[in-house]
Each structure stands twice: as structure tokens, then as C-alpha cells.
Design a protein around this motif. Structure first.
Motif, PDB file in Angstrom:
ATOM      1  N   LYS A 199       0.838  -1.211   0.000  1.00 46.95           N
ATOM      2  CA  LYS A 199       0.000   0.000   0.000  1.00 46.95           C
ATOM      3  C   LYS A 199       0.867   1.253   0.000  1.00 46.95           C
ATOM      4  O   LYS A 199       0.607   2.212  -0.735  1.00 46.95           O
ATOM      5  N   CYS A 200       1.895   1.248   0.849  1.00 53.21           N
ATOM      6  CA  CYS A 200       2.783   2.409   0.938  1.00 53.21           C
ATOM      7  C   CYS A 200       3.480   2.675  -0.388  1.00 53.21           C
ATOM      8  O   CYS A 200       3.590   3.825  -0.824  1.00 53.21           O
ATOM      9  N   LEU A 201       3.957   1.632  -1.029  1.00 57.75           N
ATOM     10  CA  LEU A 201       4.665   1.797  -2.302  1.00 57.75           C
ATOM     11  C   LEU A 201       3.751   2.393  -3.364  1.00 57.75           C
ATOM     12  O   LEU A 201       4.154   3.278  -4.133  1.00 57.75           O
ATOM     13  N   ILE A 202       2.500   1.933  -3.407  1.00 59.29           N
ATOM     14  CA  ILE A 202       1.540   2.457  -4.390  1.00 59.29           C
ATOM     15  C   ILE A 202       1.221   3.917  -4.091  1.00 59.29           C
ATOM     16  O   ILE A 202       1.248   4.773  -4.986  1.00 59.29           O
ATOM     17  N   LEU A 203       0.912   4.218  -2.833  1.00 56.12           N
ATOM     18  CA  LEU A 203       0.576   5.591  -2.450  1.00 56.12           C
ATOM     19  C   LEU A 203       1.755   6.534  -2.653  1.00 56.12           C
ATOM     20  O   LEU A 203       1.589   7.678  -3.101  1.00 56.12           O
TER      21      LEU A 203
END
Length: 305
Positions: A199-203
Motif C-alpha cells: 500500500k505504501c509503495l503504491i501511495l
């Protein structure tokens, strides 16, 4: 720490019990920032609680419009946003759909216009409720879809239109956890969630386009801690991470939002407006009680002033 941290609660208005939990934290001075869901059944209940706060409490409480396209019913006329809702007006939007629409030139403009219509309706509901009074608007979103460029375009279009009529915006959340603040704490590695890392990488990927829009609209960028440990923002791990994280924010003269979901939804409160069963696991999670307790500990330890 000299830098002021925003200890923030998302999902105010999602249920009565959740509202009561978050409101008790506000009253105890444990929170200085919240996001309110405009389109859920208990929005008015939450507004009535906020109206019980003193003028001083309201002055020191940041309130963001928690734009919600993932659950509940729309605030605008459902016939104006047919791609976003079903025949009853319940949202059918997902990250996958928004991602696909973002790269579909045949539908992009149409979807942006529908997003603008609903963003405006949700924002108007908050403004008309009186919770802003002399405050400037603040924005974030339920499950962070405002990070996707197609949503960004719609949101900033609304922000610019509001500015023309004298309604100013002071904040749009950049949902960007700084991963470098976590990787040097080897003793915490076994507690990291692969899902949250993804999630962090996408955001963080989408945060670059949001950063450009913030600059263009003379809005400040900021840091956030709340995605990497989402679902279990416990004091033990956060107290290890936050000092170095806050120093990074101070160095850049950024504010920093520490994002919690400290309001527990009761199983009896899950109604038809909770349209995504997978989300209910998170709403009912014991992690919300952990985050409630964590916020109280941060207050006791002197982190929240």
C-alpha cells in the motif's frame, strides 16, 4: 520535539459507537485533528457531538472532509453519477476501477465530472453543517483514492472553483509514509505487514503528482505516519519510529499527521451502507481498540500538547 504533530482520527461519523470513542479522545485532549465522513448515516450525530465542544476546543481541532466513495450512499443526485453508484445510490467505486479509468481516455473526462459532482456535494454537506465556521477547508479520503491522479484532478478543480467564491482550502493529505523511517529498525521487521508495505509503495508512487498539485495551488506538503502500521498503530512501535520521523519533518519544515482509526464499530452497527464486506473486517477489528489506547498513552507521555 518542537514540531507540532497532528494526532489525527479518521472515520468520524462512520457509526455512533465510533463517534463516541473519538469524541471522548477529543474531550480528553488526546486528538487535535479528525476527518468526518459526510455521506454516512451518522454524520449528523457526529456533527451534534462536535457542537458540544467549547469554542476553544473547536479552534484547536483540525477537521477534514473525509471524502468517501468506497462505502455508503452518494450525497449528490445518483442520476448525475451513474458510473459511481448502483440504482439505489450506493457506491460501487473501487481502487481498481479508478486506476483503470485513470488510463482510459474514452471515459476519463466523464468520470472526472462525476467525481467533481460528488466531491462538491460531500463538501457542501460539511460546510452547510456549520462545523467549519471561519475555518478553511481540509481534505483527505476514505481508503485514500484521492491519491489517484483522476481523483486529484477532480478534487483540485473543486478546490479552485471554491476559491473563486471565497471558500479557501488549507490542506490536502499527501498519504505518503516515509519508508526510510522504518527500515533501520531491524528489531521491528517481524511486525511489518506485507500488505501495508505494498500500500505504501503504491501511495508513494502517486504522491509525486499530488505534491506537484499542492505546490501549484500554494498548499503545503506534509508527512504522514499511518499507512505502514495501519490497523495496528500501537504505542510500542510508534514511539520507536516517530522521533526520527518527526526530525525529518522538522528539517523540511513540514507538518506531520499521525493517523489513527481509534473508533470501534460494533457488529450491530454494520448496516446496508457498509457495502464492502472486506472493509468490515477492518471496521470491527480489535486493532481499533489498540489504536484508541495508543492515542491515550501518547497523551499521557506528553507527546500531545
Amino acid at each position: 520535539m518542537n514540531k507540532v504533530l497532528d494526532f489525527h482520527a479518521d472515520d468520524f461519523g462512520i457509526s455512533k459507537n465510533s463517534c463516541n470513542d473519538i469524541f471522548s479522545l477529543i474531550n480528553d485532549g488526546c486528538l487535535n485533528s479528525i476527518s468526518i465522513l459526510p455521506n454516512m448515516e451518522h454524520f449528523e450525530y457526529g456533527v451534534n457531538l462536535l457542537n458540544q465542544l467549547s469554542d476553544e476546543q473547536m479552534t484547536h481541532l483540525n477537521i477534514s472532509v473525509h471524502l468517501n466513495f468506497m462505502e455508503g450512499k452518494c450525497c449528490s443526485n445518483k442520476d448525475l453519477i451513474p458510473d459511481l453508484v448502483d440504482e439505489k445510490g450506493f457506491f460501487t467505486v473501487s481502487w481498481k476501477k479508478l486506476f483503470i479509468w485513470n488510463y482510459n481516455p474514452l471515459k476519463k473526462k466523464k468520470i472526472i465530472n462525476q467525481l467533481k459532482t460528488e466531491i462538491d456535494a460531500q463538501c457542501r454537506k460539511c460546510v452547510d453543517s456549520g462545523i467549519y465556521k471561519s475555518k478553511k477547508l481540509r481534505f483527505d479520503s476514505h481508503q485514500h483514492p484521492h491519491m489517484i491522479p483522476i481523483f486529484q484532478k477532480a478534487l483540485f478543480s473543486v478546490i479552485q472553483e471554491y476559491k473563486k467564491i471565497g471558500i479557501e482550502t488549507e490542506f490536502v493529505r499527501n498519504s505518503r509514509d516515509i519508508l526510510s523511517s522504518y527500515i533501520f529498525h531491524l528489531n521491528l521487521y517481524k511486525t511489518f505487514s506485507l500488505v501495508n508495505i505494498i500500500k505504501c509503495l503504491i501511495l508513494n508512487f502517486f504522491s509525486h503528482s499530488l505534491k506537484r498539485k499542492l505546490k501549484k495551488n500554494n498548499l503545503s506538503d506534509q508527512y504522514l505516519s499511518g499507512v505502514f502500521f495501519s490497523g495496528n498503530m500501537d504505542y510500542e512501535r510508534l514511539s520507536v519510529i516517530l522521533p526520527s520521523y518527526a526530525k525529518k519533518a522538522e528539517k523540511k519544515n513540514f507538518s506531520m499527521e499521525v493517523l489513527f482509526h481509534p473508533g470501534t464499530v460494533l457488529e450491530s452497527e454494520i448496516t446496508t451502507e457498509f457495502v464492502k464486506p472486506d472493509f468490515n473486517i477492518f471496521h470491527l477489528s480489535t486493532g481499533r481498540k489498540i489504536e484508541f489506547d495508543s492515542v491515550k498513552i501518547f497523551k499521557e507521555k506528553g507527546w500531545i500538547r
